[in-house]
Design a protein around this motif. Structure first.
Motif, short mmCIF file in Angstrom:
data_model
loop_
_atom_site.label_atom_id
_atom_site.label_comp_id
_atom_site.label_asym_id
_atom_site.label_seq_id
_atom_site.Cartn_x
_atom_site.Cartn_y
_atom_site.Cartn_z
N LEU A 160 0.84 -1.19 0.00
CA LEU A 160 0.00 0.00 0.00
C LEU A 160 0.87 1.25 0.00
N SER A 161 0.80 2.01 -1.09
CA SER A 161 1.46 3.31 -1.15
C SER A 161 0.79 4.25 -0.16
N LEU A 162 1.50 5.32 0.21
CA LEU A 162 0.99 6.25 1.22
C LEU A 162 0.99 7.68 0.67
N TYR A 163 -0.14 8.37 0.85
CA TYR A 163 -0.30 9.77 0.47
C TYR A 163 -0.66 10.55 1.73
N LEU A 164 0.20 11.50 2.10
CA LEU A 164 -0.02 12.33 3.28
C LEU A 164 -0.23 13.78 2.85
N SER A 165 -1.18 14.46 3.48
CA SER A 165 -1.41 15.86 3.14
C SER A 165 -1.79 16.65 4.39
N ASN A 166 -1.40 17.93 4.39
CA ASN A 166 -1.90 18.85 5.40
C ASN A 166 -2.74 19.89 4.67
N ASP A 167 -2.94 21.04 5.25
CA ASP A 167 -3.85 22.00 4.63
C ASP A 167 -3.27 22.65 3.38
N ARG A 168 -1.96 22.45 3.12
CA ARG A 168 -1.36 23.12 1.98
C ARG A 168 -0.53 22.20 1.07
N HIS A 169 0.01 21.14 1.61
CA HIS A 169 0.97 20.35 0.84
C HIS A 169 0.67 18.85 0.94
N ALA A 170 1.26 18.10 0.00
CA ALA A 170 1.04 16.65 -0.03
C ALA A 170 2.30 15.94 -0.44
N PHE A 171 2.43 14.71 0.06
CA PHE A 171 3.62 13.86 -0.14
C PHE A 171 3.14 12.46 -0.48
N PHE A 172 3.80 11.81 -1.46
CA PHE A 172 3.44 10.46 -1.88
C PHE A 172 4.66 9.56 -1.82
N TYR A 173 4.46 8.36 -1.30
CA TYR A 173 5.54 7.37 -1.18
C TYR A 173 4.98 6.04 -1.68
N SER A 174 5.59 5.50 -2.73
CA SER A 174 4.97 4.36 -3.40
C SER A 174 5.19 3.03 -2.72
N GLY A 175 6.25 2.90 -1.89
CA GLY A 175 6.60 1.57 -1.42
C GLY A 175 7.19 0.79 -2.57
#
Length: 277
Positions: A160-175
């Motif tokens: 499971l890849s992971l997508y993290l976001s806050n109110d302004r930015h986002a980060f994706f990590y594919s595994g």
């Protein structure tokens, strides 16, 4: 959102640490993946920050790290190069006197493997000095200060890849694994996307440059390639030279997504840093 790549290597990399990432915001730190060589890289980070504090140099503004610093561990999947370091890391936390609970986030179907690694971490005792909270990554909607989404990849075991976001930015990590359409959609939305790129040509169960280079990234996204078969690293660096927003990641890479505005997004000259790997 502060990012530190502890390792960019694949399973059998003789030079780079197994793929792993520290993500920090608002005094909350998440470790993503923990292969067998990751604890050593984390211990080096702990010592480096302590040394900076002691001498008062330019790195002294980074908070110290210790056995309590990691609040949660996200495990993309149960292959050894992504989870086998749990035993050493948790054993160290226990030996150093941690009492703060630790969240372990992974697919519930893979918990038996992860739990066996933690059982060895406390051996010959039957339990740790602190509680581990088990969280099914299939059902998460948030981790610490971030909203969280996961997406499956095509891989030998469920990842499971992971997508993290806050109110302004986002980060994706594919595994690990070839992205599905769902994962591709999340990756191109992120400000920073870390994509496994084991091969140059398309592969049924791994990320590959042939597939990644066609993704419709905009200039707002910077893509970092990691978990690369060492024989392809030099060629991928050459390919990235013609892609302004794509770099080959390296151990120790530090990135910052500032919270004030998109214009304050900083990469600490990622192209230059990547070229020294």
């Amino acid at each position: 959102m502060q990012l530190k790549m502890l390792g960019c290597g694949d399973a059998y990399d003789s030079v780079n640490t197994n793929a792993s990432m520290l993500v920090t915001q608002d005094n909350f730190t998440l470790l993503i993946d923990c292969g067998p060589t990751v604890p050593q890289a984390f211990f080096a980070e702990v010592l480096a920050r302590r040394a900076h504090k002691n001498v008062g140099d330019a790195g002294a503004n980074k908070p110290c790290m210790n056995e309590d610093s990691i609040d949660a561990i996200y495990l993309t999947h149960a292959h050894p190069d992504h989870c086998l370091g749990l035993t050493t890391l948790v054993n160290w936390m226990n030996a150093k006197g941690r009492t703060k609970p630790l969240a372990i986030i992974g697919q519930e179907t893979q918990w038996p493997i992860f739990k066996s690694l933690l059982q060895f971490a406390s051996w010959p005792q039957t339990s740790l000095n602190f509680e581990c909270e088990w969280v099914d990554s299939l059902t998460i909607t948030d981790i610490g200060p971030w909203s969280a989404k996961t997406s499956p990849t095509l891989h030998a075991v469920n990842n499971l890849s992971l997508y993290l976001s806050n109110d302004r930015h986002a980060f994706f990590y594919s595994g690990d694994g070839r992205l599905t359409s769902e994962g591709e959609a999340l990756a191109v939305q992120a400000d920073i996307a870390f994509l496994e790129c084991e091969y140059l040509l398309s592969h049924e169960s791994h990320g590959a440059w042939q597939d990644i280079c066609r993704l419709p990234f905009t200039t707002e996204t910077h893509c970092f390639l990691y978990h690369i078969d060492p024989q392809y690293r030099a060629e991928l660096k050459r390919q990235c030279e013609s892609k302004p927003n794509t770099s080959v990641a390296h151990d120790g890479l530090r990135l910052s997504l500032a919270s004030a505005s998109m214009s304050t997004k900083t990469f600490h000259n990622p192209k230059a840093q990547t070229n020294v790997a």
